[in-house]
Design a protein around this motif. Structure first.
Motif, short mmCIF file in Angstrom:
data_model
loop_
_atom_site.label_atom_id
_atom_site.label_comp_id
_atom_site.label_asym_id
_atom_site.label_seq_id
_atom_site.Cartn_x
_atom_site.Cartn_y
_atom_site.Cartn_z
N ILE A 171 0.86 -1.18 0.00
CA ILE A 171 0.00 0.00 0.00
C ILE A 171 0.90 1.23 0.00
N LYS A 172 0.78 2.03 -1.01
CA LYS A 172 1.65 3.19 -1.16
C LYS A 172 0.83 4.47 -1.05
N ILE A 173 1.33 5.44 -0.30
CA ILE A 173 0.62 6.72 -0.17
C ILE A 173 1.12 7.70 -1.23
N GLY A 174 0.24 8.62 -1.61
CA GLY A 174 0.62 9.72 -2.48
C GLY A 174 0.79 10.96 -1.63
N LYS A 175 2.00 11.45 -1.53
CA LYS A 175 2.30 12.53 -0.60
C LYS A 175 1.66 13.84 -1.03
N ASN A 176 1.09 14.55 -0.05
CA ASN A 176 0.58 15.90 -0.31
C ASN A 176 1.61 16.92 0.17
N LEU A 177 1.29 18.19 0.02
CA LEU A 177 2.25 19.24 0.37
C LEU A 177 2.56 19.26 1.86
N ALA A 178 1.57 18.95 2.69
CA ALA A 178 1.80 18.94 4.14
C ALA A 178 2.80 17.85 4.52
N ILE A 179 2.61 16.65 3.95
CA ILE A 179 3.53 15.55 4.24
C ILE A 179 4.94 15.90 3.76
N LEU A 180 5.05 16.48 2.57
CA LEU A 180 6.37 16.87 2.05
C LEU A 180 7.05 17.90 2.95
N PRO A 193 9.98 7.22 6.52
CA PRO A 193 9.61 5.93 5.92
C PRO A 193 9.40 6.02 4.41
N HIS A 194 9.70 4.93 3.73
CA HIS A 194 9.41 4.81 2.31
C HIS A 194 7.90 4.85 2.12
N PRO A 195 7.39 5.45 1.03
CA PRO A 195 5.93 5.51 0.82
C PRO A 195 5.24 4.15 0.88
N ASN A 196 5.94 3.07 0.49
CA ASN A 196 5.36 1.74 0.54
C ASN A 196 5.23 1.19 1.95
N GLU A 197 5.96 1.78 2.90
CA GLU A 197 5.95 1.30 4.28
C GLU A 197 5.31 2.30 5.24
N PHE A 198 4.70 3.33 4.71
CA PHE A 198 4.11 4.40 5.51
C PHE A 198 3.05 3.87 6.47
N VAL A 199 2.32 2.83 6.05
CA VAL A 199 1.21 2.32 6.87
C VAL A 199 1.69 1.72 8.18
N HIS A 200 2.98 1.37 8.29
CA HIS A 200 3.49 0.79 9.53
C HIS A 200 3.72 1.85 10.61
N GLY A 207 -2.62 10.54 10.58
CA GLY A 207 -2.61 11.95 10.20
C GLY A 207 -2.81 12.16 8.72
N PHE A 208 -2.16 11.30 7.92
CA PHE A 208 -2.32 11.38 6.47
C PHE A 208 -3.77 11.14 6.07
N LEU A 209 -4.40 10.10 6.61
CA LEU A 209 -5.80 9.81 6.28
C LEU A 209 -6.72 10.95 6.72
N PHE A 363 -4.50 17.94 -0.20
CA PHE A 363 -4.98 17.15 -1.33
C PHE A 363 -3.85 16.39 -2.01
N SER A 364 -4.12 15.16 -2.37
CA SER A 364 -3.19 14.36 -3.16
C SER A 364 -3.97 13.76 -4.32
N PRO A 365 -3.51 13.94 -5.56
CA PRO A 365 -4.24 13.38 -6.71
C PRO A 365 -4.40 11.87 -6.65
N VAL A 366 -3.39 11.18 -6.10
CA VAL A 366 -3.46 9.72 -5.92
C VAL A 366 -3.13 9.43 -4.48
N PRO A 367 -4.12 9.53 -3.58
CA PRO A 367 -3.83 9.41 -2.15
C PRO A 367 -3.31 8.02 -1.73
N LEU A 368 -3.89 6.97 -2.29
CA LEU A 368 -3.48 5.61 -1.96
C LEU A 368 -3.46 4.75 -3.20
N SER A 369 -2.50 3.88 -3.28
CA SER A 369 -2.48 2.91 -4.38
C SER A 369 -1.98 1.58 -3.86
N ILE A 370 -2.56 0.51 -4.37
CA ILE A 370 -2.15 -0.84 -3.99
C ILE A 370 -1.43 -1.45 -5.17
N GLY A 371 -0.16 -1.77 -4.96
CA GLY A 371 0.65 -2.29 -6.03
C GLY A 371 1.12 -3.70 -5.76
#
Length: 371
Positions: A171-180, A193-200, A207-209, A363-371
């Motif tokens: 599960i990968k997050i799409g970073k918004n300006l606040a996260i950056l 954390p790497h975006p793929n490991e953010f959920v841990h 906060g992201f959700l 806002f993130s154009p692609v907030p979450l993606s499952i790869g």
């Protein structure tokens, strides 16, 4: 207290308890990869899941009670929050959020504005505070090695592990300006954390959700919180123009790449009519006649099809399709006019434009993606 009130309060309480349980189970899965019903699941795993559920539900609760208390202050009858649980299964976040129901007709544009703004503003403050704490107290890199021992051979650059094991599900997050901002100016760069490991990382993920739900509510459409704010700032005429433009843009973007001439014929033969029907029903929110609605659906479908023909890599975020349908069929694109349309004072105007800034950085154009 009569029986109807008791039943109502029990409904609110029951929904909250179910949502707390479902989000805690989801937290256990996100943090440690464990889910209720698995043989190795324990009370310690449930307690671990609360590191995600408690801050997440706290932010949602502050958001909804921002609406609630502002409505009560303006003598507008409203319900307590209705929490919406999701089934406790892997990959789901445990809830679809919470809502309150206004039980009075709101006569004033100013009151619409105040109620709409209070929720996302209050929730955003708590979300940013949580993210600041989370990013300023990141665990050492050994934390991720405890969850994924296979990463230790790669060190902090464990993104390479995904390059060599492309069959992994993540599960990968799409970073918004606040996260950056927090990653670049608050956190220790070696511990981010790497975006793929953010959920841990439960505080970060919660906060992201919360920011995602804030941005979703601040969409300047219909009677969403952002719609109320926009209506208060610019009035019904300009609200309609902006809301229709934004709705069409969201619907168009979300469908990019969803239908493609490169798909097998046996898929297209049923995929095309289903997608056309989806576009038609979503566009019904614009309240046009059937022929015009169908024409708009055909135009969007045709452009999507042609773009996919010449640029198959062009993709939107399919998750926004669901929200487009919900807005088009249930929330509505337009905002009803209030009998009293007094202009907003300077303080409210400043807060209204601040809400726009909050929307942009959340806002993130692609907030979450499952790869």
């Amino acid at each position: 207290m009569d029986n109807n009130k008791i039943k109502t309060y029990l409904t609110h309480l029951g929904l909250f308890i179910f949502t707390f349980i479902s989000t805690t189970f989801s937290g256990s899965f996100f943090i440690k990869g464990k889910m209720w019903g698995w043989t190795e699941y324990s009370w310690a795993d449930f307690s671990e899941g609360m590191k995600y559920s408690v801050p997440f539900l706290l932010i949602l609760t502050v958001h909804e009670f921002g609406h609630y208390f502002t409505a009560r202050y303006n003598k507008v009858k409203t319900t307590l929050p209705y929490y919406i649980p999701l089934p406790p299964i892997p990959m789901l976040i445990g809830t679809m959020g919470a809502v309150i129901r206004i039980k009075d007709f709101i006569k004033s544009k100013k009151v619409h504005f105040d109620i709409g703004l209070a929720g996302p503003l209050a929730g955003f403050v708590v979300a940013i505070t949580l993210l600041f704490y989370g990013y300023s107290n990141l665990p050492p890199v050994e934390y991720i090695y405890e969850i994924h021992p296979e990463y230790e051979a790669y060190g902090t650059d464990y993104a390479d592990y995904y390059a060599e094991n492309d069959s992994l599900i993540s599960i990968k997050i799409g970073k918004n300006l606040a996260i950056l901002f927090f990653e670049n100016y608050v956190a220790d760069a070696e511990l981010v954390p790497h975006p793929n490991e953010f959920v841990h990382y439960p505080y970060l993920f919660a906060g992201f959700l919360a920011l995602f739900f804030t941005a979703l509510n601040l969409l300047p459409i219909g009677q969403l919180d952002g719609g109320h704010v926009l209506y208060g700032l610019v009035g019904a005429k300009w609200h309609s123009r902006v809301a229709v433009t934004f709705f069409l843009a969201m619907l168009f973007y979300s469908g990019l790449g969803y239908i493609s001439p490169h798909q097998p014929y046996d898929e297209l033969i049923w995929h095309v009519p289903i997608y056309m029907a989806f576009l038609y029903f979503a566009l019904k929110g614009l309240k046009m006649n059937s022929q015009t609605t169908l024409m708009y659906a055909l135009i969007i479908f045709s452009v999507h099809f042609m773009l996919a023909l010449y640029n198959p890599a062009l993709k939107g975020f399919e998750g926004w399709l669901l929200f487009s349908l919900i807005i088009g069929r249930f929330v509505g694109v337009y905002h009803p006019k209030s009998p009293i349309e007094e202009p907003l004072d300077l303080k409210r105007q400043i807060l209204g434009w601040l809400a726009l800034v909050i929307f942009i950085i959340s806002f993130s154009p692609v907030p979450l993606s499952i790869g």
